[in-house]
Scaffold this motif. Sequence first.
Motif, mmCIF file in Angstrom:
data_model
loop_
_atom_site.group_PDB
_atom_site.id
_atom_site.type_symbol
_atom_site.label_atom_id
_atom_site.label_comp_id
_atom_site.label_asym_id
_atom_site.label_seq_id
_atom_site.Cartn_x
_atom_site.Cartn_y
_atom_site.Cartn_z
ATOM 1 N N ARG A 30 25.662 43.678 36.163
ATOM 2 C CA ARG A 30 27.110 43.852 36.238
ATOM 3 C C ARG A 30 27.730 43.322 34.956
ATOM 4 N NH1 ARG A 30 31.398 40.997 37.440
ATOM 5 N NH2 ARG A 30 30.354 39.208 38.326
ATOM 6 N N GLU B 126 32.962 41.038 32.524
ATOM 7 C CA GLU B 126 34.416 41.124 32.653
ATOM 8 C C GLU B 126 34.875 42.282 33.539
ATOM 9 O OE1 GLU B 126 36.461 38.827 31.235
ATOM 10 O OE2 GLU B 126 34.693 37.772 30.505
ATOM 11 N N GLU B 127 33.938 43.050 34.103
ATOM 12 C CA GLU B 127 34.299 44.249 34.857
ATOM 13 C C GLU B 127 33.515 44.320 36.159
ATOM 14 O OE1 GLU B 127 34.610 47.935 32.298
ATOM 15 O OE2 GLU B 127 33.299 46.651 31.089
ATOM 16 N N GLU B 128 34.056 45.052 37.084
ATOM 17 C CA GLU B 128 33.380 45.325 38.354
ATOM 18 C C GLU B 128 32.655 46.666 38.198
ATOM 19 O OE1 GLU B 128 32.607 44.370 42.497
ATOM 20 O OE2 GLU B 128 33.244 43.209 40.771
ATOM 21 N N VAL B 129 31.668 46.697 37.280
ATOM 22 C CA VAL B 129 30.955 47.923 36.940
ATOM 23 C C VAL B 129 29.461 47.623 36.848
ATOM 24 C CG1 VAL B 129 30.652 49.695 35.163
ATOM 25 C CG2 VAL B 129 32.922 48.814 35.632
ATOM 26 N N LYS C 55 31.139 53.278 40.405
ATOM 27 C CA LYS C 55 31.435 52.313 39.336
ATOM 28 C C LYS C 55 30.161 52.030 38.549
ATOM 29 C CE LYS C 55 35.214 50.169 41.861
ATOM 30 N NZ LYS C 55 35.704 48.931 42.473
#
Length: 69
Positions: free
Chosen positions: A19, A22-25, A61
């Motif tokens: 992951r 800094e992102e929910e990806v 995502k």
Amino acid sequence: MEKDLLEALGQHLVWRIGRAEEEEVLVVRVGLASATPRFRELPRLLNLPDQEAARLAREGKIRVEWVEG
């Protein structure tokens, strides 16, 4: 034919899945084995449980990044 090509190419690939900090990806980094040193220069990916990876994938995502050597 494409499956055979992928299997042959797969022997020369390295990857890292995690992951983004800094992102929910869910990030999938892929590159040729010769690009292995470049992986260390990229922003860190956080480890995540399989369930979280599956959730992010279901939600679409996902980002695939090709790592050049």
